[in-house]
Design an enzyme around this catalytic site. Structure first.
Site, PDB file in Angstrom:
ATOM      1  N   HIS A   1       0.864  -1.196   0.000  1.00 31.21           N
ATOM      2  CA  HIS A   1       0.000   0.000   0.000  1.00 31.21           C
ATOM      3  C   HIS A   1       0.889   1.230   0.000  1.00 31.21           C
ATOM      4  O   HIS A   1       1.299   1.722   1.049  1.00 31.21           O
ATOM      5  CB  HIS A   1      -0.928  -0.033   1.223  1.00 31.21           C
ATOM      6  CG  HIS A   1      -1.963   1.045   1.233  1.00 31.21           C
ATOM      7  ND1 HIS A   1      -3.159   0.938   1.920  1.00 31.21           N
ATOM      8  CD2 HIS A   1      -2.003   2.275   0.643  1.00 31.21           C
ATOM      9  CE1 HIS A   1      -3.863   2.049   1.762  1.00 31.21           C
ATOM     10  NE2 HIS A   1      -3.181   2.883   0.987  1.00 31.21           N
TER      11      HIS A   1
ATOM     12  N   HIS B   1       1.358   4.815  -2.442  1.00 31.61           N
ATOM     13  CA  HIS B   1       1.022   5.670  -3.591  1.00 31.61           C
ATOM     14  C   HIS B   1       2.318   6.336  -4.034  1.00 31.61           C
ATOM     15  O   HIS B   1       2.892   7.118  -3.254  1.00 31.61           O
ATOM     16  CB  HIS B   1      -0.007   6.725  -3.194  1.00 31.61           C
ATOM     17  CG  HIS B   1      -1.280   6.144  -2.650  1.00 31.61           C
ATOM     18  ND1 HIS B   1      -2.399   5.939  -3.434  1.00 31.61           N
ATOM     19  CD2 HIS B   1      -1.607   5.693  -1.406  1.00 31.61           C
ATOM     20  CE1 HIS B   1      -3.362   5.415  -2.686  1.00 31.61           C
ATOM     21  NE2 HIS B   1      -2.911   5.244  -1.455  1.00 31.61           N
TER      22      HIS B   1
ATOM     23  N   GLU C   1     -11.368   3.239   5.456  1.00 33.45           N
ATOM     24  CA  GLU C   1     -10.341   4.165   5.978  1.00 33.45           C
ATOM     25  C   GLU C   1     -11.108   5.242   6.767  1.00 33.45           C
ATOM     26  O   GLU C   1     -11.009   5.320   7.974  1.00 33.45           O
ATOM     27  CB  GLU C   1      -9.541   4.794   4.828  1.00 33.45           C
ATOM     28  CG  GLU C   1      -8.489   5.808   5.288  1.00 33.45           C
ATOM     29  CD  GLU C   1      -7.764   6.499   4.113  1.00 33.45           C
ATOM     30  OE1 GLU C   1      -8.269   6.466   2.968  1.00 33.45           O
ATOM     31  OE2 GLU C   1      -6.693   7.092   4.364  1.00 33.45           O
TER      32      GLU C   1
ATOM     33  N   ASP D   1       1.630   4.029   2.783  1.00 34.31           N
ATOM     34  CA  ASP D   1       0.610   4.876   2.151  1.00 34.31           C
ATOM     35  C   ASP D   1       1.242   6.039   1.367  1.00 34.31           C
ATOM     36  O   ASP D   1       1.486   5.904   0.167  1.00 34.31           O
ATOM     37  CB  ASP D   1      -0.386   5.389   3.193  1.00 34.31           C
ATOM     38  CG  ASP D   1      -1.768   5.706   2.614  1.00 34.31           C
ATOM     39  OD1 ASP D   1      -2.005   5.417   1.429  1.00 34.31           O
ATOM     40  OD2 ASP D   1      -2.618   6.235   3.361  1.00 34.31           O
ATOM     41  N   ASP D   2       1.487   7.161   2.030  1.00 34.64           N
ATOM     42  CA  ASP D   2       2.080   8.356   1.400  1.00 34.64           C
ATOM     43  C   ASP D   2       3.211   8.841   2.301  1.00 34.64           C
ATOM     44  O   ASP D   2       3.081   9.860   2.998  1.00 34.64           O
ATOM     45  CB  ASP D   2       1.009   9.451   1.250  1.00 34.64           C
ATOM     46  CG  ASP D   2      -0.170   8.972   0.415  1.00 34.64           C
ATOM     47  OD1 ASP D   2      -0.042   8.901  -0.817  1.00 34.64           O
ATOM     48  OD2 ASP D   2      -1.215   8.642   1.019  1.00 34.64           O
TER      49      ASP D   2
ATOM     50  N   HIS E   1      -9.395   0.693  -1.677  1.00 41.13           N
ATOM     51  CA  HIS E   1      -9.436   1.362  -0.386  1.00 41.13           C
ATOM     52  C   HIS E   1     -10.870   1.265   0.136  1.00 41.13           C
ATOM     53  O   HIS E   1     -11.822   1.579  -0.600  1.00 41.13           O
ATOM     54  CB  HIS E   1      -9.099   2.846  -0.519  1.00 41.13           C
ATOM     55  CG  HIS E   1      -7.643   3.162  -0.707  1.00 41.13           C
ATOM     56  ND1 HIS E   1      -6.884   2.624  -1.698  1.00 41.13           N
ATOM     57  CD2 HIS E   1      -6.824   3.999   0.007  1.00 41.13           C
ATOM     58  CE1 HIS E   1      -5.648   3.108  -1.604  1.00 41.13           C
ATOM     59  NE2 HIS E   1      -5.585   3.938  -0.587  1.00 41.13           N
TER      60      HIS E   1
END
Ligand code: ADE
Ligand code: ZN
Length: 338
Positions: A20, A22, A203, A281-282, A200
Site C-alpha cells: 500500500h 502511492h 479508511e 501509504d504516502d 481502499h
C-alpha cells in the site's frame, strides 16, 4: 528468540513487502522544488520549510488537496523515474524487498501528461532497482473514486494496453460518499482481463464499504480496512477468508482516522485472525516509510518478534508476486534474526 523490545535496526532489516504505497505520495518537498524549478512550474509555497509546514492534516480531504496540488510538478517520464528511484532506495534501506505500488493516472492525464510516460517512468526505476539491488515490483492502477465512472473506464482502457507493467486495479481518493458499488462494472472489466483487484475501503468510510468491495468488486485485498473493527461479522469474514488488509498506521494518525496510535486496531485485528500488513501509504506526507511504520507500532502498541514476523510473512503471502518469488522472500524472512 529475543527478549526486550525489537530494535529499530531489526525492524528496518525485517524483509517485507509493501502493498500500500502511492508513488505520488513519496514526493518529498526537496524533490518537489527541484522538479518545479526544472519544469518551470509555480509552487504555491516559497520554501521546503513552508511546504512542509502544511503537512498538518484534519482528515483525508485536507491531505488530498495538497497531494494533488503538489504532484503538478511531475511532468515527464524522467520525473516519474526519479520519483520512483528515490522511493525505492529508501524502501530498500527499510527492508522492502517487493513493492506493488499504486499510481493515479487520471490525476496526470487530466494535466496533459501521457499515460505511457507515467507507466514507463515508474517502470524504468523498477527495472533499475531489480538490477541494482534485487528488488521486485509492479504497478496497480488506481481509479479516483471522486471522479466520474466514465473517466475510470478510460483509465482502464489505457491500462489494459500496459499489462506488461500493470498487474491490478485499485480505488482511492475521497472515500465517504463514493461507495465501491459505483465501480462494479469497471472492476468486472478489469477482472475479466485478468487483472488483480484491490480497493481502499474502511479508511474513513463505514464497514459497509468493505462489504461492498468484497461482494461487488470481488477484491483480493482491502486497503486500510481499519473500520472493519466496528463490525464483528465482517472481522470474522475477513479472518475466515484470509483477506489481507493493507494497514498504514502513521497515515491513520496523520489523517485523524486514529489520532492516537495507542488506540490503533492493528493488533486487535491480528489477534482476531485477520491477515493484517503494515505499509506506508504516502510516506513523504505522513512521517515515515515502511520500516518506520513498524517502529511506530512497536512504540505505541508493543510488538513481539512473533507478531513482527507474522506481519512480514502476511505481506509476502498476500502479495501478487509469483510463487517462486514468494518462496525466495519467505526464505529470506526465515533467516531474519532480530
Ligand atoms: N490517495 C493517496 N493516499 C490516499 C489515501 N490514504 N486514501 C485515499 N486515497 C489516497
Ligand atoms: Zn492509500
Amino acid at each position: 528468540m529475543t527478549t526486550g523490545a525489537l530494535t529499530d535496526e531489526a525492524l528496518l532489516a525485517l524483509p517485507k513487502a509493501e502493498l500500500h504505497l502511492h508513488i505520488e505520495g513519496t514526493l518529498e518537498p526537496e524533490l518537489a522544488f527541484e522538479l518545479a524549478a526544472r519544469n518551470g512550474v509555480d509552487m504555491p509555497y516559497a520554501t521546503v520549510e513552508e511546504l512542509s509546514a502544511q503537512y498538518d492534516f484534519d482528515d483525508l480531504q485536507s491531505f488530498l488537496d495538497l497531494y494533488y496540488a503538489t504532484m503538478a510538478v511531475l511532468l515527464t517520464r524522467g520525473d516519474f523515474a526519479e520519483l520512483t528511484r528515490r522511493y525505492l532506495r529508501r524502501a530498500h534501506a527499510q527492508g522492502v524487498r517487493h513493492v506493488e505500488l499504486f499510481f493515479d493516472p487520471q490525476a496526470h492525464t487530466a494535466r496533459g501528461v501521457a499515460f505511457d510516460d507515467v507507466v514507463d517512468g515508474i517502470g524504468d526505476a523498477l527495472d533499475e532497482a531489480e538490477r541494482d539491488f534485487g528488488m521486485s515490483g509492479a504497478l496497480i492502477l488506481c481509479f479516483l473514486r471522486d471522479q466520474p465512472v466514465a473517466s475510470a473506464d478510460e483509465a482502464l482502457t489505457a491500462g489494459l494496453a500496459r499489462m506488461d507493467r500493470i498487474i491490478g486495479v485499485g480505488l482511492d481518493s475521497a472515500e465517504v460518499g463514493y461507495p465501491p458499488s459505483l465501480f462494479e462494472s469497471v472492476y468486472a472489466r478489469a477482472r475479466a482481463a485478468g487483472l488483480h483487484s484491490v480497493a481502499h475501503a474502511g479508511e474513513e468510510g463505514p464497514p459497509a464499504y468493505v462489504w461492498e468491495a468484497l461482494d461487488l468488486l470481488h477484491v483480493e485485498r482491502i486497503d486500510h480496512g481499519i473500520r472493519s473493527i466496528e463490525d464483528a461479522e465482517l472481522v470474522a469474514r475477513l479472518a475466515e477468508e484470509r483477506i489481507p488488509l493493507t494497514v498504514c498506521p502513521l497515515s491513520n494518525v496523520r489523517l485523524q482516522a486514529t489520532p492516537d496510535l495507542r488506540d490503533h486496531p492493528l493488533l486487535r485485528l491480528d489477534a482476531a485472525g485477520v491477515a493484517v500488513t503494515v505499509n506506508s501509504d504516502d510516506p513523504a506526507y505522513f512521517g515515515g516509510y515502511a520500516g518506520q511504520n513498524f517502529t511506530a507500532v512497536r512504540d505505541a502498541l508493543g510488538l513481539t518478534e512473533e507478531q513482527a514476523r507474522r506481519l512480514a510473512r502476511t505481506s509476502i503471502e498476500g502479495s501478487f508476486a509469483s510463487p517462486e518469488r514468494k518462496r525466495a522472500l519467505l526464505a529470506e524472512l526465515e533467516g531474519w534474526r532480530p
